[in-house]
Design a protein around this motif. Structure first.
Motif, PDB file in Angstrom:
ATOM      1  N   ALA A  13      69.294 104.264 -22.504  1.00 53.50           N
ATOM      2  CA  ALA A  13      69.213 103.341 -21.362  1.00 53.50           C
ATOM      3  C   ALA A  13      70.466 102.501 -21.223  1.00 53.50           C
ATOM      4  N   LYS A  14      71.090 102.136 -22.356  1.00 54.16           N
ATOM      5  CA  LYS A  14      72.284 101.303 -22.300  1.00 54.16           C
ATOM      6  C   LYS A  14      73.468 102.046 -21.689  1.00 54.16           C
ATOM      7  N   GLU A  20      71.365 104.913 -11.958  1.00 53.03           N
ATOM      8  CA  GLU A  20      70.631 105.926 -12.717  1.00 53.03           C
ATOM      9  C   GLU A  20      69.358 105.350 -13.314  1.00 53.03           C
ATOM     10  N   LEU A  21      69.458 104.133 -13.821  1.00 55.32           N
ATOM     11  CA  LEU A  21      68.282 103.497 -14.405  1.00 55.32           C
ATOM     12  C   LEU A  21      67.234 103.228 -13.330  1.00 55.32           C
ATOM     13  N   MET A  22      67.676 102.782 -12.164  1.00 51.71           N
ATOM     14  CA  MET A  22      66.741 102.563 -11.064  1.00 51.71           C
ATOM     15  C   MET A  22      66.064 103.869 -10.663  1.00 51.71           C
ATOM     16  N   ASP A  23      66.842 104.951 -10.574  1.00 47.49           N
ATOM     17  CA  ASP A  23      66.270 106.249 -10.215  1.00 47.49           C
ATOM     18  C   ASP A  23      65.154 106.635 -11.188  1.00 47.49           C
ATOM     19  N   ILE A  37      58.447  97.977  -5.982  1.00 46.73           N
ATOM     20  CA  ILE A  37      59.884  98.104  -5.738  1.00 46.73           C
ATOM     21  C   ILE A  37      60.602  96.815  -6.107  1.00 46.73           C
ATOM     22  N   CYS A  38      60.059  95.674  -5.705  1.00 45.97           N
ATOM     23  CA  CYS A  38      60.692  94.391  -6.043  1.00 45.97           C
ATOM     24  C   CYS A  38      60.741  94.185  -7.551  1.00 45.97           C
ATOM     25  N   ALA A  39      59.694  94.651  -8.257  1.00 41.07           N
ATOM     26  CA  ALA A  39      59.666  94.526  -9.725  1.00 41.07           C
ATOM     27  C   ALA A  39      60.752  95.382 -10.362  1.00 41.07           C
ATOM     28  N   VAL A  44      65.860  95.992 -13.231  1.00 37.87           N
ATOM     29  CA  VAL A  44      67.102  96.743 -13.405  1.00 37.87           C
ATOM     30  C   VAL A  44      68.322  95.891 -13.094  1.00 37.87           C
ATOM     31  N   TYR A  45      68.270  95.160 -11.981  1.00 41.43           N
ATOM     32  CA  TYR A  45      69.440  94.417 -11.507  1.00 41.43           C
ATOM     33  C   TYR A  45      69.382  92.922 -11.796  1.00 41.43           C
TER      34      TYR A  45
END
Length: 217
Positions: A13-14, A20-23, A37-39, A44-45
């Protein structure tokens, strides 16, 4: 939201980019709706979409009517957009929806983490790292933007102003130096959010300056 299995996570993950992590998080989400989606975006961001104003005032009014008393209008806005259009099924489709509703370019934000550019927008830090060199600070609804050096850049170079090459590049884009705020500043004369192309050009000019002269800092 299910936990990702080792089979679905070929990379640590790092090592993944934010995109990519969001995907991966979207793929592992059983019910793709506004709250989920908001979670994901918050996870992620680190971005709180509840602080991001809706770009379309008419759409914002419809959200309030459709979801009276909603505790999270950002999630409600996503739900209404999905109801009026179609449900996104991939990370790329979700990013397109959020860019349309909030003007939030998540792919661009992901790149900034690697480019040493801090971004303050939507009343919060979107990207900020200790060794970033320049700050892009946008105003309400992204109508205006200013560019300043970071404390790290000033410490390492002794320069309190932007490099001359960056000043020239920003001049070419329509920025001017505002003595009152001590920054290179641009406000969209239309009163609308600055377009994505202008944002990309601004970030590109800053990135080019960093690549040309400051990669060793």
């Amino acid at each position: 939201m299910r936990e990702l299995s080792s089979e679905s996570s070929p990379k640590d993950a790092k090592a993944l980019t934010k995109v990519e992590l969001m995907d991966q998080r979207i793929v592992s989400t059983e019910q793709i709706d506004g709250p989920a989606i908001c979670a994901v975006i918050r996870e992620v961001y680190g971005l709180d979409l509840s602080k991001a104003p809706l770009l379309d005032k008419n759409f914002a009014e419809r959200v309030v009517v459709a979801f009276p008393g909603a505790s999270d209008l950002s999630a409600a806005a996503v739900d209404l957009y999905i109801a009026e259009n179609r449900k996104p099924s991939t990370g790329a489709e979700v990013r397109a929806v959020l860019n349309h509703i909030f003007g939030t370019n998540l792919e661009g934000i992901s790149q900034l983490h690697e480019r040493r550019i801090s971004l303050y927008s939507k009343d919060q830090w979107i990207v900020q790292n200790q060794k970033d060199l320049f700050i892009v600070h946008t105003g309400k609804n992204d109508i205006d933007v200013k560019v300043i050096p970071t404390p790290y850049f000033i410490e390492k170079t002794g320069k309190k102003q932007l490099p001359e090459e960056l000043q020239q590049a920003l001049d070419n884009l329509g920025f001017t130096y505002d003595e009152k705020i001590g920054a290179y500043y641009y406000a969209n004369p239309s009163g609308q959010s600055v377009p994505d192309q202008f944002k990309r050009q601004t970030m590109g000019a800053i990135h080019q300056t960093i690549q040309a002269s400051y990669t060793e800092l």
